[in-house]
Design an enzyme around this catalytic site. Sequence first.
Site, PDB file in Angstrom:
ATOM      1  CD  GLU A 155      15.152 -29.807  -5.993  1.00 17.07           C
ATOM      2  OE1 GLU A 155      16.127 -30.471  -6.383  1.00 17.07           O
ATOM      3  OE2 GLU A 155      14.888 -28.669  -6.423  1.00 17.07           O
ATOM      4  CB  SER A 178      20.223 -34.147   8.954  1.00 18.21           C
ATOM      5  OG  SER A 178      20.775 -34.499  10.190  1.00 18.21           O
ATOM      6  NE  ARG A 210      22.603 -25.262 -12.374  1.00 16.99           N
ATOM      7  CZ  ARG A 210      22.091 -26.045 -11.431  1.00 16.99           C
ATOM      8  NH1 ARG A 210      22.029 -25.635 -10.171  1.00 16.99           N
ATOM      9  NH2 ARG A 210      21.626 -27.237 -11.728  1.00 16.99           N
ATOM     10  CB  CYS A 212      -1.230  -4.190   8.794  1.00 20.11           C
ATOM     11  SG  CYS A 212      -0.111  -2.894   8.292  1.00 20.11           S
ATOM     12  CD  GLU A 245      -1.352  -2.285   2.138  1.00 21.62           C
ATOM     13  OE1 GLU A 245      -0.176  -2.636   1.944  1.00 21.62           O
ATOM     14  OE2 GLU A 245      -2.104  -2.875   2.923  1.00 21.62           O
ATOM     15  CB  ALA A 251      21.853 -47.917  -9.003  1.00 23.21           C
ATOM     16  N   GLY A 273      14.465 -37.725  -1.808  1.00 22.74           N
ATOM     17  CA  GLY A 273      14.739 -39.103  -2.158  1.00 22.74           C
ATOM     18  C   GLY A 273      13.723 -39.980  -1.426  1.00 22.74           C
ATOM     19  CG  LEU A 326      20.294 -28.079  -3.407  1.00 25.81           C
ATOM     20  CD1 LEU A 326      20.036 -28.200  -1.912  1.00 25.81           C
ATOM     21  CD2 LEU A 326      19.304 -28.942  -4.174  1.00 25.81           C
TER      22      LEU A 326
HETATM   23  N1  LIG Z   1      14.411 -38.605  -8.224  1.00 29.39           N
HETATM   24  C1  LIG Z   1      14.501 -37.546  -7.447  1.00 29.39           C
HETATM   25  O1  LIG Z   1      13.786 -36.557  -7.635  1.00 29.39           O
HETATM   26  C2  LIG Z   1      15.474 -37.548  -6.299  1.00 29.39           C
HETATM   27  C3  LIG Z   1      15.533 -36.486  -5.417  1.00 29.39           C
HETATM   28  C4  LIG Z   1      16.442 -36.538  -4.366  1.00 29.39           C
HETATM   29  C5  LIG Z   1      17.240 -37.657  -4.226  1.00 29.39           C
HETATM   30  N2  LIG Z   1      17.148 -38.666  -5.111  1.00 29.39           N
HETATM   31  C6  LIG Z   1      17.981 -39.873  -4.983  1.00 29.39           C
HETATM   32  O2  LIG Z   1      17.628 -40.515  -3.797  1.00 29.39           O
HETATM   33  C7  LIG Z   1      18.760 -41.170  -3.275  1.00 29.39           C
HETATM   34  C8  LIG Z   1      18.906 -40.768  -1.834  1.00 29.39           C
HETATM   35  O3  LIG Z   1      17.745 -41.171  -1.188  1.00 29.39           O
HETATM   36  P1  LIG Z   1      17.719 -41.406   0.362  1.00 29.39           P
HETATM   37  O4  LIG Z   1      16.469 -42.127   0.663  1.00 29.39           O
HETATM   38  O5  LIG Z   1      19.034 -41.980   0.771  1.00 29.39           O
HETATM   39  O6  LIG Z   1      17.753 -39.913   0.897  1.00 29.39           O
HETATM   40  P2  LIG Z   1      16.599 -38.793   1.038  1.00 29.39           P
HETATM   41  O7  LIG Z   1      15.304 -39.459   1.103  1.00 29.39           O
HETATM   42  O8  LIG Z   1      16.792 -37.718   0.048  1.00 29.39           O
HETATM   43  O9  LIG Z   1      16.985 -38.169   2.416  1.00 29.39           O
HETATM   44  C9  LIG Z   1      17.164 -38.947   3.563  1.00 29.39           C
HETATM   45  C10 LIG Z   1      17.784 -38.019   4.566  1.00 29.39           C
HETATM   46  O10 LIG Z   1      16.723 -37.292   5.153  1.00 29.39           O
HETATM   47  C11 LIG Z   1      17.008 -37.146   6.517  1.00 29.39           C
HETATM   48  N3  LIG Z   1      15.806 -37.134   7.351  1.00 29.39           N
HETATM   49  C12 LIG Z   1      15.407 -36.126   8.164  1.00 29.39           C
HETATM   50  N4  LIG Z   1      14.304 -36.478   8.827  1.00 29.39           N
HETATM   51  C13 LIG Z   1      13.983 -37.711   8.422  1.00 29.39           C
HETATM   52  C14 LIG Z   1      12.948 -38.585   8.777  1.00 29.39           C
HETATM   53  N5  LIG Z   1      12.028 -38.269   9.690  1.00 29.39           N
HETATM   54  N6  LIG Z   1      12.908 -39.783   8.192  1.00 29.39           N
HETATM   55  C15 LIG Z   1      13.816 -40.123   7.258  1.00 29.39           C
HETATM   56  N7  LIG Z   1      14.850 -39.331   6.889  1.00 29.39           N
HETATM   57  C16 LIG Z   1      14.923 -38.128   7.473  1.00 29.39           C
HETATM   58  C17 LIG Z   1      17.842 -38.350   6.896  1.00 29.39           C
HETATM   59  O11 LIG Z   1      18.704 -37.938   7.910  1.00 29.39           O
HETATM   60  P3  LIG Z   1      19.531 -39.007   8.780  1.00 29.39           P
HETATM   61  O12 LIG Z   1      20.510 -39.610   7.825  1.00 29.39           O
HETATM   62  O13 LIG Z   1      20.181 -38.183   9.827  1.00 29.39           O
HETATM   63  O14 LIG Z   1      18.562 -40.011   9.291  1.00 29.39           O
HETATM   64  C18 LIG Z   1      18.539 -38.741   5.612  1.00 29.39           C
HETATM   65  O15 LIG Z   1      19.891 -38.316   5.592  1.00 29.39           O
HETATM   66  C19 LIG Z   1      19.941 -40.760  -4.111  1.00 29.39           C
HETATM   67  O16 LIG Z   1      20.271 -41.798  -5.006  1.00 29.39           O
HETATM   68  C20 LIG Z   1      19.446 -39.553  -4.857  1.00 29.39           C
HETATM   69  O17 LIG Z   1      20.060 -39.448  -6.130  1.00 29.39           O
HETATM   70  C21 LIG Z   1      16.286 -38.648  -6.136  1.00 29.39           C
END
Ligand SMILES: NC(=O)c1ccc[n+]([C@@H]2O[C@H](COP(=O)([O-])OP(=O)(O)OC[C@H]3O[C@@H](n4cnc5c(N)ncnc54)[C@H](OP(=O)(O)O)[C@@H]3O)[C@@H](O)[C@H]2O)c1
Length: 371
Positions: free
Chosen positions: A301, A233, A216, A84, A61, A173, A303, A213
């Site tokens: 993002e 983590s 770009r 506000c 505003e 993998a 895993g 992250l």
């Molecule tokens: N396709 C996609 O879009 C994409 C995106 C990201 C990653 N990826 C792939 O996924 C793979 C990694 O997967 P990931 O399963 O190992 O890792 P992730 O799912 O990306 O992350 C797991 C991490 O999250 C943390 N975390 C925090 N709170 C959590 C909770 N409550 N429960 C579980 N984890 C928690 C864990 O910490 P702690 O270790 O301290 O427990 C762990 O280090 C890689 O190969 C990567 O290339 C793919």
Amino acid sequence: MLLLSDPAVGISDPYLRHAFSLAERGRGTTSPNPLVGCVVVRDGEVVGEGFHARAGDPHAEVVALDSAGEAARGAHVYVTLEPCNHFGRTPPCVDRLLAEGVAEVTIGMRDPDPSVTGNGADALAAAGVIVHWAEDPRPFEKQNEGWLTRIRLGRPFVRVKIALTIDGRPALAARRRSRITGAGGRRVTMALRRQATAIAVGASTIDIDDPVLTVRDAEERPEERSPGRIVLSRTCVPAVRSRVFSDGGGCTLVTSEAASADEVAAVERDGVRVLRYAYAEGLSGALAAVASDGVNDVLVEAGPSLFSALWRSRLIDELVLVTAGGMSGNAGPPLFLGTADSDGADLAPVFHAVEAGVAEGDAVTVWRPRV
Ligand SMILES: NC(=O)c1ccc[n+]([C@@H]2O[C@H](COP(=O)([O-])OP(=O)(O)OC[C@H]3O[C@@H](n4cnc5c(N)ncnc54)[C@H](OP(=O)(O)O)[C@@H]3O)[C@@H](O)[C@H]2O)c1
């Protein structure tokens, strides 16, 4: 935010629609404040406009009234959020609107804060300003769903993005970096990052993929603004040499109190900000810490482990899947680690698809929780 369609389409009033578009220009930078846009109209002509750019900067505003100058007297002001009526980092916008002598104000949505709601509009009306409300507040509520989520639930709006193969695998993998999607998927990722307040990944993805992250352009040049970076983590502290920790762009590690004090101190010494939460609170505690840090929305993002934990905890507000036209096969890890959402023999869907589209050969589907 809608990824594939224009949310402003539902706003019938052209000046409010313009205010909505102005507000969008603050997306990603206003946290912990909302997005707000404002237009000053006199005799059917726009004489001033503005938006809130970042916390501490003038409200929309004020920017719009400054640009209108003398023309604001007797004007009709269109603003996306109720002005506000209290002192925050800046003086109340209601006072400024009254001081400028505006005649009418049309407002997109009420301020949901129980101590504020209706106050701004009531104060304007009590001073003789004619107050109108948008026919439909929903586009404005959607525009600010990050801010609303943080205020109502004490956590950021959580948008999860995952790239998948046709057979539903997030990697080729286990524990290996894999590129799955093509140019279309990359474009979607960059669009999502560009609009996010912060990007988060799991600590193990930092260890495996070592992503930067950033946002770009097509030539891989970093854009001027990149969102905040967050590593989620429980106990894992990624190596100090990880790119998000060491490239000078700033990063926040959100880890539990069970993480090694020595490892945490080592990354802190190297300039990483650390937020701690109680281990027993799990991801809810981690996200509450992120919200307390003033972050309205986060793009995760994820895993498989992080995605599964978010899903099981019902902490996903929007899921964006980008699927590429190839198979991973059994070497690829499953996306979900857990039991089926099942009502006996049948799937009991907890999400429904809200948008679908094609980006240069990759498929994009957007999912939201069924309410
Ligand atoms: N396709 C996609 O879009 C994409 C995106 C990201 C990653 N990826 C792939 O996924 C793979 C990694 O997967 P990931 O399963 O190992 O890792 P992730 O799912 O990306 O992350 C797991 C991490 O999250 C943390 N975390 C925090 N709170 C959590 C909770 N409550 N429960 C579980 N984890 C928690 C864990 O910490 P702690 O270790 O301290 O427990 C762990 O280090 C890689 O190969 C990567 O290339 C793919």
